[in-house]
Design a protein around this motif. Structure first.
Motif, PDB file in Angstrom:
ATOM      1  N   GLY A 195       0.799  -1.215   0.000  1.00 20.34           N
ATOM      2  CA  GLY A 195       0.000   0.000   0.000  1.00 20.34           C
ATOM      3  C   GLY A 195       0.827   1.258   0.000  1.00 20.34           C
ATOM      4  N   VAL A 196       0.833   1.975   1.133  1.00 13.59           N
ATOM      5  CA  VAL A 196       1.405   3.313   1.198  1.00 13.59           C
ATOM      6  C   VAL A 196       2.897   3.320   0.925  1.00 13.59           C
ATOM      7  CG1 VAL A 196       1.910   3.284   3.666  1.00 13.59           C
ATOM      8  CG2 VAL A 196       1.332   5.448   2.546  1.00 13.59           C
ATOM      9  N   GLU A 197       3.585   2.186   1.087  1.00 12.71           N
ATOM     10  CA  GLU A 197       5.033   2.170   0.844  1.00 12.71           C
ATOM     11  C   GLU A 197       5.400   2.556  -0.583  1.00 12.71           C
ATOM     12  OE1 GLU A 197       6.303  -2.332  -0.118  1.00 12.71           O
ATOM     13  OE2 GLU A 197       5.128  -2.109   1.701  1.00 12.71           O
ATOM     14  N   LYS A 198       4.440   2.487  -1.495  1.00  9.41           N
ATOM     15  CA  LYS A 198       4.729   2.837  -2.887  1.00  9.41           C
ATOM     16  C   LYS A 198       5.196   4.278  -3.043  1.00  9.41           C
ATOM     17  CE  LYS A 198       3.401  -1.143  -4.649  1.00  9.41           C
ATOM     18  NZ  LYS A 198       4.369  -2.106  -5.200  1.00  9.41           N
ATOM     19  N   VAL A 199       4.861   5.125  -2.076  1.00 10.74           N
ATOM     20  CA  VAL A 199       5.273   6.522  -2.144  1.00 10.74           C
ATOM     21  C   VAL A 199       6.788   6.652  -2.142  1.00 10.74           C
ATOM     22  CG1 VAL A 199       5.339   6.993   0.345  1.00 10.74           C
ATOM     23  CG2 VAL A 199       4.706   8.816  -1.252  1.00 10.74           C
ATOM     24  N   GLY A 200       7.498   5.588  -1.726  1.00  9.76           N
ATOM     25  CA  GLY A 200       8.955   5.626  -1.702  1.00  9.76           C
ATOM     26  C   GLY A 200       9.588   5.896  -3.042  1.00  9.76           C
ATOM     27  N   ALA A 201       8.848   5.647  -4.123  1.00  3.91           N
ATOM     28  CA  ALA A 201       9.404   5.861  -5.457  1.00  3.91           C
ATOM     29  C   ALA A 201       9.697   7.327  -5.744  1.00  3.91           C
ATOM     30  CB  ALA A 201       8.459   5.297  -6.522  1.00  3.91           C
TER      31      ALA A 201
END
Length: 372
Positions: A196-202
């Protein structure tokens, strides 16, 4: 919290007769290995940050010698020859039937970029690592194939890993854009059945295309498309500095670098121009600088200067942005016997009167100006 983690590692790590610290850990779910890549990267990050915090806060001086010893003598990130190329692997050895043996598949078959986590989460490797280390990273990315860019675990990290390893930006950005176009939902979330929210790491990959700091050295536009304008405002660099800059594609050059120092201290910047630079503060007063170069990349020239808390500095070329000669293609791959033709341009539109090449087996220019 970091000190508690250090106690755990201090007990867990094993120091051998050569002074090297080794570790037994899982390299992934349902595994057990010797010198697992992810664990080595995590241990390095822990002890590096502990040493930095100990010095900055003037705390735990009695533990600092041990922490430095562990940081500097951890087992190296594991490597192996795979498909004819040196790559980073999941671990040095894995346990099978009670014995530690070479991994049958040193890189994950599903394309999970676990062997490269020392480039991002661990920051044991980085943009200014040796050319040999970064070539191994590039080989590892290549070994995964095209699927590495869309593998569901990789979105928050593979693009940052690629940027920091100096992987061709002309491959990174189209792959990045394709995944976003194919997978982004109406709420701007990247569709994924497991995460989920970890995708913002990109977003870190985009920031690093524009500016990054490695080994205490900051560089603007370190891995950017040379034919695309770009600018950024107040991106945070290590050391409590806020950086702004603008890249002019027609000049193939940054126009300036602005540094806002939040805490004071020394600042080191890779010079964006192959010429002398001037550093001025907010009053227009010129700041004294020291010139050097990056240890593993001697062609990357640097300036270092002292800063004052709350002050802003501007770095510009002393005599204007120097003219550059560039080719119509930044990189080409040719098979044996094949030829290609490139065009040469200058950033101010002047004619190119001479071309020199000292290796005709790699490239040559005929009397009529054709390049092969």
């Amino acid at each position: 919290y970091l000190k508690a983690c250090a106690v755990f590692y201090e007990t867990w790590l094993e120091k051998d007769e050569n002074g090297q610290y080794n570790i037994y850990a899982a390299h992934n779910e349902e595994s057990w290995s010797y010198n697992a890549a992810v664990e080595l990267g995590a241990a390095y990050s822990l002890f590096k940050n502990l040493v930095d915090a100990s010095i900055t806060l003037d705390k735990d001086a009695d533990k600092r010698e041990l922490w430095i010893d562990i940081r500097d003598h951890l087992a190296p990130q594991p490597t192996a020859i795979y498909n004819g190329k040196m790559v980073y692997t999941l671990a040095e050895k894995t346990r099978v039937n009670g014995e530690y043996v070479d991994l049958p598949n040193p890189v994950p078959g599903d394309g999970n970029a676990l062997p490269l986590e020392a480039l991002q989460q661990g920051e044991r490797l980085g943009y200014f690592s040796t050319p040999e280390e970064l070539q191994i990273a590039a080989n590892t990315i290549d070994t995964f194939g095209e699927g590495v860019w869309s593998q569901r675990n990789n979105f928050p990290r593979i693009y940052t890993m690629a940027v920091r390893s100096r992987y061709p930006i002309t491959t990174i950005i189209p792959a990045f854009a394709k995944v976003i176009n194919d997978s982004m939902q109406k709420n701007l979330r990247i569709k994924d059945p497991s995460h989920g929210v970890e995708k913002v790491g990109a977003t870190e990959a985009v920031n690093n295309m524009l500016m990054l700091t490695d080994q205490g050295i900051t560089k603007v536009f370190p891995n950017w498309l040379p034919d695309r304008d770009a600018s950024f405002v107040r991106l945070r660099a290590e050391g409590a500095f806020l950086i702004s800059s603008e890249y002019d594609a027609s000049l193939r050059s940054a126009k300036y670098v602005e540094i806002e120092s939040e805490k004071g201290g020394e600042f080191t910047l890779v010079k964006p121009w192959n010429s002398d630079v001037v550093v001025t503060d907010s009053k227009g007063e010129q700041i004294e600088t020291t010139e050097s170069s990056v240890e593993n990349w001697p062609d990357e020239k640097t300036i270092t200067f002292n800063t004052t808390e709350g002050e802003t500095y501007i770095v510009t070329p002393k005599e204007g942005i120097p003219e550059k000669v560039y080719l119509s293609s930044e990189k080409i791959e040719l098979k044996t016997g094949a030829t290609t033709q490139l065009e040469a341009f200058t950033t101010n539109g002047s004619e190119i009167s001479m071309w020199e090449s000292d290796n005709t087996e790699v490239a040559r220019v005929t009397d009529d100006g054709q390049y092969y």
